[in-house]
Design a protein around this motif. Sequence first.
Motif, mmCIF file in Angstrom:
data_model
loop_
_atom_site.group_PDB
_atom_site.id
_atom_site.type_symbol
_atom_site.label_atom_id
_atom_site.label_comp_id
_atom_site.label_asym_id
_atom_site.label_seq_id
_atom_site.Cartn_x
_atom_site.Cartn_y
_atom_site.Cartn_z
ATOM 1 N N LYS A 77 0.836 -1.205 0.000
ATOM 2 C CA LYS A 77 0.000 0.000 0.000
ATOM 3 C C LYS A 77 0.873 1.259 0.000
ATOM 4 O O LYS A 77 0.568 2.243 -0.678
ATOM 5 C CB LYS A 77 -0.941 0.006 1.211
ATOM 6 N N ILE A 78 1.957 1.233 0.762
ATOM 7 C CA ILE A 78 2.871 2.381 0.800
ATOM 8 C C ILE A 78 3.464 2.596 -0.594
ATOM 9 O O ILE A 78 3.514 3.718 -1.105
ATOM 10 C CB ILE A 78 4.006 2.152 1.829
ATOM 11 N N ALA A 79 3.884 1.492 -1.207
ATOM 12 C CA ALA A 79 4.503 1.569 -2.536
ATOM 13 C C ALA A 79 3.522 2.119 -3.561
ATOM 14 O O ALA A 79 3.892 2.906 -4.441
ATOM 15 C CB ALA A 79 4.993 0.186 -2.962
ATOM 16 N N LYS A 80 2.268 1.728 -3.406
ATOM 17 C CA LYS A 80 1.249 2.183 -4.340
ATOM 18 C C LYS A 80 1.116 3.707 -4.292
ATOM 19 O O LYS A 80 1.018 4.384 -5.320
ATOM 20 C CB LYS A 80 -0.094 1.523 -4.006
ATOM 21 N N VAL A 81 1.157 4.256 -3.068
ATOM 22 C CA VAL A 81 1.037 5.716 -2.918
ATOM 23 C C VAL A 81 2.210 6.414 -3.608
ATOM 24 O O VAL A 81 2.030 7.349 -4.380
ATOM 25 C CB VAL A 81 0.985 6.128 -1.426
ATOM 26 N N SER A 82 3.432 5.910 -3.324
ATOM 27 C CA SER A 82 4.587 6.633 -3.856
ATOM 28 C C SER A 82 4.744 6.444 -5.366
ATOM 29 O O SER A 82 5.355 7.270 -6.021
ATOM 30 C CB SER A 82 5.865 6.240 -3.107
ATOM 31 N N GLU A 83 4.178 5.357 -5.899
ATOM 32 C CA GLU A 83 4.327 5.149 -7.340
ATOM 33 C C GLU A 83 3.154 5.699 -8.148
ATOM 34 O O GLU A 83 3.341 6.342 -9.166
ATOM 35 C CB GLU A 83 4.481 3.647 -7.637
ATOM 36 N N LEU A 109 -4.735 -3.731 16.526
ATOM 37 C CA LEU A 109 -3.740 -3.590 15.455
ATOM 38 C C LEU A 109 -3.185 -2.164 15.375
ATOM 39 O O LEU A 109 -2.055 -1.963 14.959
ATOM 40 C CB LEU A 109 -4.348 -3.960 14.104
ATOM 41 N N GLU A 110 -3.989 -1.189 15.739
ATOM 42 C CA GLU A 110 -3.617 0.223 15.641
ATOM 43 C C GLU A 110 -2.956 0.535 14.304
ATOM 44 O O GLU A 110 -1.866 1.075 14.236
ATOM 45 C CB GLU A 110 -2.711 0.647 16.807
ATOM 46 N N LYS A 111 -3.657 0.155 13.273
ATOM 47 C CA LYS A 111 -3.144 0.341 11.923
ATOM 48 C C LYS A 111 -3.542 1.720 11.410
ATOM 49 O O LYS A 111 -4.679 2.137 11.604
ATOM 50 C CB LYS A 111 -3.843 -0.703 11.042
ATOM 51 N N ALA A 112 -2.570 2.449 10.777
ATOM 52 C CA ALA A 112 -2.918 3.752 10.201
ATOM 53 C C ALA A 112 -3.922 3.554 9.069
ATOM 54 O O ALA A 112 -3.687 2.764 8.161
ATOM 55 C CB ALA A 112 -1.676 4.440 9.672
ATOM 56 N N GLU A 113 -5.054 4.230 9.159
ATOM 57 C CA GLU A 113 -6.052 4.102 8.099
ATOM 58 C C GLU A 113 -6.078 5.341 7.217
ATOM 59 O O GLU A 113 -6.408 5.278 6.047
ATOM 60 C CB GLU A 113 -7.430 3.846 8.718
ATOM 61 N N VAL A 114 -5.734 6.468 7.845
ATOM 62 C CA VAL A 114 -5.732 7.725 7.090
ATOM 63 C C VAL A 114 -4.517 8.553 7.486
ATOM 64 O O VAL A 114 -4.154 8.619 8.662
ATOM 65 C CB VAL A 114 -7.017 8.546 7.373
ATOM 66 N N PHE A 115 -3.884 9.157 6.475
ATOM 67 C CA PHE A 115 -2.778 10.077 6.716
ATOM 68 C C PHE A 115 -3.169 11.413 6.108
ATOM 69 O O PHE A 115 -3.567 11.488 4.956
ATOM 70 C CB PHE A 115 -1.515 9.524 6.051
ATOM 71 N N VAL A 126 -4.936 14.074 1.598
ATOM 72 C CA VAL A 126 -5.401 12.914 2.358
ATOM 73 C C VAL A 126 -4.963 11.629 1.656
ATOM 74 O O VAL A 126 -5.135 11.489 0.455
ATOM 75 C CB VAL A 126 -6.949 12.918 2.477
ATOM 76 N N VAL A 127 -4.342 10.718 2.425
ATOM 77 C CA VAL A 127 -4.054 9.377 1.922
ATOM 78 C C VAL A 127 -4.939 8.432 2.728
ATOM 79 O O VAL A 127 -4.793 8.321 3.941
ATOM 80 C CB VAL A 127 -2.567 9.009 2.109
ATOM 81 N N ASP A 128 -5.860 7.803 2.049
ATOM 82 C CA ASP A 128 -6.811 6.917 2.717
ATOM 83 C C ASP A 128 -6.444 5.474 2.392
ATOM 84 O O ASP A 128 -6.534 5.050 1.242
ATOM 85 C CB ASP A 128 -8.238 7.253 2.236
ATOM 86 N N PHE A 129 -6.000 4.706 3.421
ATOM 87 C CA PHE A 129 -5.532 3.331 3.193
ATOM 88 C C PHE A 129 -6.645 2.296 3.318
ATOM 89 O O PHE A 129 -6.413 1.116 3.120
ATOM 90 C CB PHE A 129 -4.431 2.973 4.217
ATOM 91 N N ARG A 130 -7.842 2.744 3.689
ATOM 92 C CA ARG A 130 -8.920 1.769 3.864
ATOM 93 C C ARG A 130 -9.325 1.242 2.489
ATOM 94 O O ARG A 130 -9.227 1.959 1.498
ATOM 95 C CB ARG A 130 -10.106 2.409 4.576
ATOM 96 N N ASP A 131 -9.812 0.039 2.422
ATOM 97 C CA ASP A 131 -10.107 -0.621 1.139
ATOM 98 C C ASP A 131 -8.895 -0.491 0.227
ATOM 99 O O ASP A 131 -7.784 -0.688 0.648
ATOM 100 C CB ASP A 131 -11.350 -0.004 0.480
ATOM 101 N N SER A 132 -9.132 -0.074 -1.030
ATOM 102 C CA SER A 132 -7.971 0.163 -1.877
ATOM 103 C C SER A 132 -7.519 1.591 -1.569
ATOM 104 O O SER A 132 -8.287 2.404 -1.081
ATOM 105 C CB SER A 132 -8.343 0.025 -3.350
ATOM 106 N N VAL A 133 -6.261 1.888 -1.843
ATOM 107 C CA VAL A 133 -5.698 3.188 -1.466
ATOM 108 C C VAL A 133 -6.304 4.325 -2.294
ATOM 109 O O VAL A 133 -6.508 4.176 -3.494
ATOM 110 C CB VAL A 133 -4.172 3.169 -1.673
#
Length: 423
Positions: A77-83, A109-115, A126-133
Amino acid sequence: MHKFWGTFLSLVFIIACKQENQKSTENSKEEKAITQIILPEKQYGFTLENFIVTQDTVRKGDSFGKLMQNNNVDYPKIAKVSEKYRDTFDVRRIRVGTPYLILKSKDSLEKAEVFVYQNDLINYTVVDFRDSVSVYKEKKQVKYVMREAAGVIESSLSEAILDQGIDYNVTNNLSDIYAWTIDFFRLQKGDKFKVIYKERYINDTIYAGAEPIEAAYFEHNGTPLYAFAYESDSLKNIVDYFDDEANNLRRTFLRAPVKFSRISSRYNLKRRIRYYGYKVRPHRGTDYAAPVGTPIMATADGTVTESTRKGGNGKYVKIRHNGTYSTQYLHMKKQKVKRGEFVRQGDVIGWVGMTGNTGGPHVCYRFWKNGRQVDPFKEKLPAAEPLPEDIRQDYFQYIGPQKVQLDCIEFPEKPGGDLLTLN
Ligand SMILES: [Zn+2]
């Protein structure tokens, strides 16, 4: 023609002043409301109580990838944002000191869902990681609040304005409007001013600066001078300030080669610079600070005599206006005109940059008279054309209510006393 309008309008003023005052009271209620800080449950379009919220600023050594990995976001998911979202959010360009928000899931889990990256006071990404990015840019809601102010000068204009808690840019703006008509280095004790402008507020509470002055009144040595901002197609959409008889307040040259800028350094033959051990380093230009890429305009008609790059000047353009005057524009990112080209006042001749000797993005504007660099604001230059007859009626109609409003603002009782704003 304008005599008729003058009489007509002054009649309207007398009738209107009271109503204006009532309007002021209504506005003041409105203004009080915005000073009440209510923490919104919803920020950036998210209901914060549904998340674990982390608020921080980008620190040295931080990268988007690292921040997200620390907050348990999966690598793909991180890679998807940067690419895939480089055009919307270039992760390599996150700046140290920029605030951000991480919204994490309220589970173990305390997973980041939104940045949320706060580009500036108004814009955010806004970077929304929920579902697909998904990645998108947004703007905070900006509210404009009309503000009136008046003051009497005791020592200096900036002091009279700052004493009252008014934005420093308003001083700059006011001296810019009257740059050609009033010598701000020779203000008298007892000179007075009134201004009408708007302030920007984000989410109703956060102050985000002042808009350019809409109308002003300046009384220098007992002589009053009105100024009204006016823009029209026939003026090439350059905002100019005219008095109550439609005379242009500027001279044959535009006041500044860039719109929406501020003077960061004036013409000063006795300037001392710390960097040079406080030795005198004359500044023979006027610096206008503006972001890189801001269009630079020719301040008057003329022929381009130089468009080149040279030493400390960086990329620059020089224009010859007549046998007496030339102007020069330094530190451009890029020129738009070539030597020999004829340009009209207001034409874009290049863009603000940082080429040559400069600490930050600005245009150093130099004004030449008979081969010597002078301070244009000290020169007796001919007045610019008054408004053409066919748009005068529209102009007088437009300024009517503004003049009423100005005339109804009262000066503080004690010189340098309380601010007479609407709040
Ligand atoms: Zn300069």
